[in-house]
Enzyme design. Structure first.
Site, PDB file in Angstrom:
ATOM      1  N   ARG A   1      13.246   1.796   6.522  1.00 29.27           N
ATOM      2  CA  ARG A   1      13.889   1.331   7.236  1.00 29.27           C
ATOM      3  C   ARG A   1      15.097   0.358   7.448  1.00 29.27           C
ATOM      4  O   ARG A   1      15.917   0.296   8.553  1.00 29.27           O
ATOM      5  CB  ARG A   1      13.456   0.577   9.159  1.00 29.27           C
ATOM      6  CG  ARG A   1      13.018  -0.782   8.451  1.00 29.27           C
ATOM      7  CD  ARG A   1      11.769  -1.019   9.858  1.00 29.27           C
ATOM      8  NE  ARG A   1      11.438  -1.859   9.859  1.00 29.27           N
ATOM      9  CZ  ARG A   1      10.656  -2.664  10.657  1.00 29.27           C
ATOM     10  NH1 ARG A   1      10.574  -2.321  11.909  1.00 29.27           N
ATOM     11  NH2 ARG A   1      10.315  -4.662  10.308  1.00 29.27           N
TER      12      ARG A   1
ATOM     13  N   GLU B   1      -4.089  -7.473   8.061  1.00 25.02           N
ATOM     14  CA  GLU B   1      -4.652  -6.636   9.434  1.00 25.02           C
ATOM     15  C   GLU B   1      -5.983  -7.135   9.958  1.00 25.02           C
ATOM     16  O   GLU B   1      -6.419  -7.240  11.243  1.00 25.02           O
ATOM     17  CB  GLU B   1      -4.894  -5.480   8.562  1.00 25.02           C
ATOM     18  CG  GLU B   1      -3.567  -4.486   8.413  1.00 25.02           C
ATOM     19  CD  GLU B   1      -3.219  -4.139  10.485  1.00 25.02           C
ATOM     20  OE1 GLU B   1      -3.677  -4.315  11.080  1.00 25.02           O
ATOM     21  OE2 GLU B   1      -2.027  -2.700   9.906  1.00 25.02           O
TER      22      GLU B   1
ATOM     23  N   LYS C   1     -14.010  -3.504   8.509  1.00 22.34           N
ATOM     24  CA  LYS C   1     -14.605  -3.914   7.963  1.00 22.34           C
ATOM     25  C   LYS C   1     -13.754  -5.193   7.256  1.00 22.34           C
ATOM     26  O   LYS C   1     -14.198  -6.462   6.784  1.00 22.34           O
ATOM     27  CB  LYS C   1     -14.706  -2.869   6.430  1.00 22.34           C
ATOM     28  CG  LYS C   1     -13.586  -2.393   5.601  1.00 22.34           C
ATOM     29  CD  LYS C   1     -12.218  -2.530   5.273  1.00 22.34           C
ATOM     30  CE  LYS C   1     -11.205  -2.345   4.973  1.00 22.34           C
ATOM     31  NZ  LYS C   1     -10.084  -2.643   4.110  1.00 22.34           N
TER      32      LYS C   1
ATOM     33  N   SER D   1      -7.785  -8.384  -1.901  1.00 16.43           N
ATOM     34  CA  SER D   1      -7.631  -8.526  -1.108  1.00 16.43           C
ATOM     35  C   SER D   1      -7.506  -9.316   0.083  1.00 16.43           C
ATOM     36  O   SER D   1      -7.347 -10.763  -0.134  1.00 16.43           O
ATOM     37  CB  SER D   1      -9.477  -8.289  -0.025  1.00 16.43           C
ATOM     38  OG  SER D   1      -9.280  -8.109   1.274  1.00 16.43           O
ATOM     39  N   ARG D   2      -6.282  -8.468   0.632  1.00 13.85           N
ATOM     40  CA  ARG D   2      -5.361  -9.753   1.906  1.00 13.85           C
ATOM     41  C   ARG D   2      -6.748 -10.535   3.033  1.00 13.85           C
ATOM     42  O   ARG D   2      -5.995 -11.762   3.491  1.00 13.85           O
ATOM     43  CB  ARG D   2      -4.341  -9.141   2.473  1.00 13.85           C
ATOM     44  CG  ARG D   2      -2.534  -8.531   1.498  1.00 13.85           C
ATOM     45  CD  ARG D   2      -1.551  -8.508   2.069  1.00 13.85           C
ATOM     46  NE  ARG D   2      -1.630  -7.018   3.678  1.00 13.85           N
ATOM     47  CZ  ARG D   2      -1.755  -5.683   3.157  1.00 13.85           C
ATOM     48  NH1 ARG D   2      -0.808  -5.481   1.660  1.00 13.85           N
ATOM     49  NH2 ARG D   2      -2.178  -4.598   3.330  1.00 13.85           N
ATOM     50  N   ASN D   3      -7.230  -9.387   3.098  1.00 14.92           N
ATOM     51  CA  ASN D   3      -7.888  -9.922   4.572  1.00 14.92           C
ATOM     52  C   ASN D   3      -9.231 -11.146   3.812  1.00 14.92           C
ATOM     53  O   ASN D   3      -9.396 -12.228   4.220  1.00 14.92           O
ATOM     54  CB  ASN D   3      -9.022  -8.926   4.830  1.00 14.92           C
ATOM     55  CG  ASN D   3      -7.816  -7.995   5.465  1.00 14.92           C
ATOM     56  OD1 ASN D   3      -7.749  -8.653   6.851  1.00 14.92           O
ATOM     57  ND2 ASN D   3      -7.382  -6.776   4.797  1.00 14.92           N
TER      58      ASN D   3
ATOM     59  N   LYS E   1      -6.478 -12.160  29.831  1.00 16.18           N
ATOM     60  CA  LYS E   1      -7.300 -11.488  30.288  1.00 16.18           C
ATOM     61  C   LYS E   1      -8.329 -10.781  29.575  1.00 16.18           C
ATOM     62  O   LYS E   1      -9.004  -9.432  30.992  1.00 16.18           O
ATOM     63  CB  LYS E   1      -5.905 -11.060  31.404  1.00 16.18           C
ATOM     64  CG  LYS E   1      -4.915 -11.579  31.604  1.00 16.18           C
ATOM     65  CD  LYS E   1      -3.694 -10.758  33.081  1.00 16.18           C
ATOM     66  CE  LYS E   1      -2.653 -11.878  33.822  1.00 16.18           C
ATOM     67  NZ  LYS E   1      -1.691 -11.039  34.142  1.00 16.18           N
TER      68      LYS E   1
ATOM     69  N   PHE F   1       0.759  -1.290   0.042  1.00 11.52           N
ATOM     70  CA  PHE F   1       0.330  -0.050   0.363  1.00 11.52           C
ATOM     71  C   PHE F   1       0.387   1.290  -0.112  1.00 11.52           C
ATOM     72  O   PHE F   1       0.211   2.120  -0.686  1.00 11.52           O
ATOM     73  CB  PHE F   1      -1.242  -0.394   1.565  1.00 11.52           C
ATOM     74  CG  PHE F   1      -2.001   1.041   1.165  1.00 11.52           C
ATOM     75  CD1 PHE F   1      -2.300   1.347  -0.077  1.00 11.52           C
ATOM     76  CD2 PHE F   1      -2.421   1.979   2.233  1.00 11.52           C
ATOM     77  CE1 PHE F   1      -3.350   2.532  -0.491  1.00 11.52           C
ATOM     78  CE2 PHE F   1      -3.235   3.085   2.109  1.00 11.52           C
ATOM     79  CZ  PHE F   1      -4.196   3.428   1.227  1.00 11.52           C
TER      80      PHE F   1
ATOM     81  N   GLY G   1     -11.159   4.161   2.811  1.00 10.77           N
ATOM     82  CA  GLY G   1     -11.665   4.155   1.575  1.00 10.77           C
ATOM     83  C   GLY G   1     -11.257   3.128   0.933  1.00 10.77           C
ATOM     84  O   GLY G   1     -10.272   2.158   1.240  1.00 10.77           O
TER      85      GLY G   1
END
Length: 346
Positions: free
Chosen positions: A34, A292, A202, A265-267, A119, A15, A147
């Site tokens: 990094r 995510e 979502k 879509s990764r999800n 917990k 992304f 979006g």
């Protein structure tokens, strides 16, 4: 033609790379990675994820260069690394910087994931990415990029739309100036919490949609899950203090449809592989970037329990993904569950 300010992007994932290429249509872009090795390779090869990087993009390993040249910066890193990233750059940030994040996840402060599972979690420990920016830096003018933005489609040059959420008109206007193009339409909203939560929640429904497809179920049941999932998102969002209207716009239902129905879509694909019989560990071990929604599912399930919220989709998906509950039994439960959450849509 107006002079467009140079912008920074933190993160060279899919992304982050997609947004850098879009920003470069309008201005110079400094991408901070990094990894020194990755920065050198990208500057040399000028390709990332099979796509040519725009000639206006420079990848750097020294964030001070980004902070010095760019007032407007887009942090786009995974939610589990977001706070650490902010702490690593905060000495270079000044009150005149503007940060617009593109991370659709939640931050959990003071509790590791093992403790969350054993917990539980309290609302005060859960933060949005804009909360983290304010907590870890002197930056005041913040925003969120949300979006229906499937990174693969953006990398491939497909048209899309984004929403910039901020309390400041200046942030929205500056973002529109650097982002808008024939490929990307940009809208603005002042409802930051609603836009962020819609983008976060979502992802959980997208996992469920992928699981349905993985077990071989069709569009009728997928449509039912997405519809009921939207209701659950609104219910959860209102409990966390957001306005329900954000869930019915581009940042809400627009993003939900894209993420919960696309193989890009990764999800969705993470859920698909779970539904096809793979374990959480197997999918995570072979994924280039972790979806995510997996971390969000873990957080929201335990948060819902502590807040005494009735979220049957979230609960059942948690049992499938983290506890190995039989998918067929879980899907049958969700299909037959008498869903009567009281949400006023009018």
């Amino acid at each position: 033609m107006a002079i467009v300010e140079p912008v920074g992007v933190i993160g060279a994932g899919t992304f982050g790379t997609a947004m850098a290429n879009l920003l470069a249509l309008n201005t110079e872009v400094l991408v901070y990675s990094r990894s020194e090795e990755l920065a050198e390779r990208l500057n040399r090869e000028k390709y990332r994820f099979g796509v040519k990087l725009h000639e206006r993009i420079t990848v750097v390993n020294d964030f001070s260069r980004v902070a010095e040249r760019c007032q407007l910066i887009f942090p786009i890193v995974p939610s589990d690394a977001f706070r650490e990233m902010m702490r690593s750059i905060t000495d270079h940030l000044r009150p005149n910087h503007v940060l617009i994040h593109g991370t659709k996840g939640l931050d959990v402060t003071g509790i590791d994931e093992d403790k969350i599972r054993t917990k539980g979690i309290d609302r005060k420990n859960v933060h949005t990415m804009t909360d983290v920016i304010r907590q870890e830096s002197v930056v005041v003018r913040v925003g969120a990029l949300t979006g229906p933005n499937l990174a693969r489609e953006l990398l491939d040059g497909q048209p899309s739309a984004s929403v910039i959420a901020s309390k400041f008109d200046e942030v929205i206007d500056r973002a529109k100036l650097v982002l808008k193009s024939r490929q990307l339409h940009v809208f603005g909203t002042h409802d930051m919490l609603g836009a962020e939560l819609a983008g976060v929640l979502k992802n959980v429904i997208a996992l469920g949609s992928g699981i349905l497809k993985g077990v071989g179920l069709g569009k009728n049941i997928q449509a039912m899950l997405i519809t009921r999932g939207l209701v659950e998102m609104v219910h959860f969002g209102q409990a966390l203090g957001s306005d329900k209207r954000a869930f019915f716009g581009t940042a809400g239902i627009g993003d939900l449809i894209a993420t919960a129905t696309s193989k890009k879509s990764r999800n969705y694909m993470f859920g698909y592989r779970i539904g096809s019989g793979e374990t959480l560990e197997e999918v995570a071990a072979t994924s280039q970037e972790l979806a995510e929604g997996v971390r969000t599912l873990m957080i929201t399930r335990h948060l819902a329990r502590s807040m005494r919220l009735r979220v049957p989709i979230t609960e059942m998906l948690y049992q499938i993904v983290f506890e190995g509950h039989p998918v067929d039994e879980a899907m049958n439960y969700l299909i037959t569950y008498p869903y009567d959450v009281d949400v006023d849509f009018l």
